[in-house]
Design a protein around this motif. Structure first.
Motif, PDB file in Angstrom:
ATOM      1  N   SER A 103       3.859  15.867 -34.866  1.00 11.52           N
ATOM      2  CA  SER A 103       5.075  15.640 -34.656  1.00 11.52           C
ATOM      3  C   SER A 103       5.449  13.431 -35.605  1.00 11.52           C
ATOM      4  N   ASP A 104       6.503  13.315 -35.236  1.00 11.18           N
ATOM      5  CA  ASP A 104       6.916  11.866 -36.061  1.00 11.18           C
ATOM      6  C   ASP A 104       7.326  10.748 -35.181  1.00 11.18           C
ATOM      7  N   PRO A 105       6.801  10.171 -34.975  1.00 11.97           N
ATOM      8  CA  PRO A 105       6.466   8.173 -34.236  1.00 11.97           C
ATOM      9  C   PRO A 105       8.078   7.968 -34.065  1.00 11.97           C
ATOM     10  N   ASP A 106       8.745   7.843 -35.309  1.00 13.70           N
ATOM     11  CA  ASP A 106      10.100   7.409 -35.758  1.00 13.70           C
ATOM     12  C   ASP A 106      11.223   8.040 -34.675  1.00 13.70           C
ATOM     13  N   GLU A 107      10.666   9.458 -35.404  1.00 10.99           N
ATOM     14  CA  GLU A 107      11.996  10.743 -35.004  1.00 10.99           C
ATOM     15  C   GLU A 107      11.602  10.380 -33.843  1.00 10.99           C
ATOM     16  N   ASN A 151       4.380   1.901 -30.857  1.00 16.99           N
ATOM     17  CA  ASN A 151       4.066   0.959 -30.299  1.00 16.99           C
ATOM     18  C   ASN A 151       4.698  -0.213 -30.717  1.00 16.99           C
ATOM     19  N   ALA A 152       5.054   0.189 -32.084  1.00 19.01           N
ATOM     20  CA  ALA A 152       5.641  -0.413 -32.122  1.00 19.01           C
ATOM     21  C   ALA A 152       6.914  -0.945 -32.404  1.00 19.01           C
ATOM     22  N   HIS A 153       7.370   0.349 -32.693  1.00 17.23           N
ATOM     23  CA  HIS A 153       9.131   0.744 -32.020  1.00 17.23           C
ATOM     24  C   HIS A 153       9.339   0.708 -30.624  1.00 17.23           C
ATOM     25  N   LEU A 154       8.251   1.144 -29.620  1.00 16.50           N
ATOM     26  CA  LEU A 154       8.585   0.418 -28.508  1.00 16.50           C
ATOM     27  C   LEU A 154       8.832  -1.108 -27.899  1.00 16.50           C
ATOM     28  N   ARG A 155       8.201  -1.781 -28.899  1.00 16.62           N
ATOM     29  CA  ARG A 155       8.772  -3.193 -28.800  1.00 16.62           C
ATOM     30  C   ARG A 155       9.210  -3.610 -29.478  1.00 16.62           C
ATOM     31  N   ALA A 156      10.006  -3.332 -30.354  1.00 15.19           N
ATOM     32  CA  ALA A 156      11.440  -3.388 -30.733  1.00 15.19           C
ATOM     33  C   ALA A 156      12.444  -2.620 -30.060  1.00 15.19           C
TER      34      ALA A 156
END
Length: 265
Positions: A103-107, A151-156
């Motif tokens: 899985s790709d967390p960015d996608e 998590n970094a994506h979720l905060r953004a």
């Protein structure tokens, strides 16, 4: 990061997600599961007056189902929540996707944001949760980097779309073994309570400290720890791995426990 300002006294709340939000391993008096979302609903309801019928002036639905992937939640639960137009929605999803090999967390984050934007159009406040820090969790510790990236994506995403955030990654209390049930994959009752307190604080409610110290836990000998680990691997880890190899989900025959937005007793 500035959090979204919720209504001072929400009158309706819909919880979306997987086993985490369904409340697995936090038994309720009726033989089902409670969980952090049910506990948060109670904290919110207690800010509201009671009606003549004895209910709180507060409605609650929990559409979460164990094992659900992000796309399933977006297809099944998000439209249902949007139709209800609640004051508050909690949206936790993507954890089961991140656990899958390759899985790709960015996608995953891109798909999460698309669903969050849809919810933001129909709900007064959208609350999301970051993922757990798995550095002390057997088997899952090697996924820590992927979870941190997600998590970094979720905060953004929260910053871009004015969402409230319960930062579970930073909640030290859930790194303690007492926060987890026997399967080590789902929270204990007290672990769910700590997350409920954290979520309430993210919404501006005054609460007890979710990071309060735990009572002293029993000390186990190395031999006892080995026996406990063997029991856990046999009873919980191997069945979990087997379901993933077979493409099965623990929620295949499970329906939402509270599918309608109804008054809370």
């Amino acid at each position: 990061m500035p959090a979204q300002t919720p209504p001072s006294t929400p009158t309706s709340y819909v919880a979306l997600g997987d086993s985490f939000t369904e409340g697995l391993n936090d038994p309720d008096p009726d033989g089902g599961f409670a969980g952090w979302a049910d506990r948060l609903a109670r904290l919110l309801a207690e800010t509201r007056p009671r009606t003549d019928s004895g209910h709180y002036d507060f409605r609650y639905a929990n559409l979460a189902v164990r094992g659900r992937l992000l796309d399933q939640i977006a297809a099944e639960q998000v439209p249902a929540a949007a139709r209800m137009e609640p004051d508050l929605v909690s949206f936790t999803a993507g954890g089961n996707d991140i656990l899958r090999p390759g899985s790709d967390p960015d996608e995953v984050a891109e798909r999460f944001e698309a669903a969050a934007v849809r919810l933001r159009e129909s709900a007064g406040t959208v609350l999301i949760c970051t993922g757990f820090d798995t550095r002390d969790t057997p088997v899952l510790r090697h996924l820590r980097g992927k979870i941190a990236t997600y998590n970094a994506h979720l905060r953004a995403i929260a910053d871009r779309n004015d969402l409230a955030v319960a930062d579970i990654w930073a909640l030290r209390a859930v790194r303690d073994r007492q926060a987890w049930s026997e399967d080590r994959l789902h929270l204990s009752s007290e672990g769910h309570q700590r997350v409920a307190l954290l979520a309430a604080r993210a919404l501006g409610l005054p609460t007890e400290n979710p990071d309060a110290p735990w009572p002293d836990a029993p000390v186990h000998t190395p031999a006892e720890l080995r026996r406990e680990n063997l029991h856990w691997a046999r009873e919980h880890l191997l069945p979990w791995v087997g379901r993933r190899l077979r493409g099965e989900s623990s929620g295949d025959l499970v329906e939402a426990k509270r599918p309608e937005l109804l008054p809370l007793r």
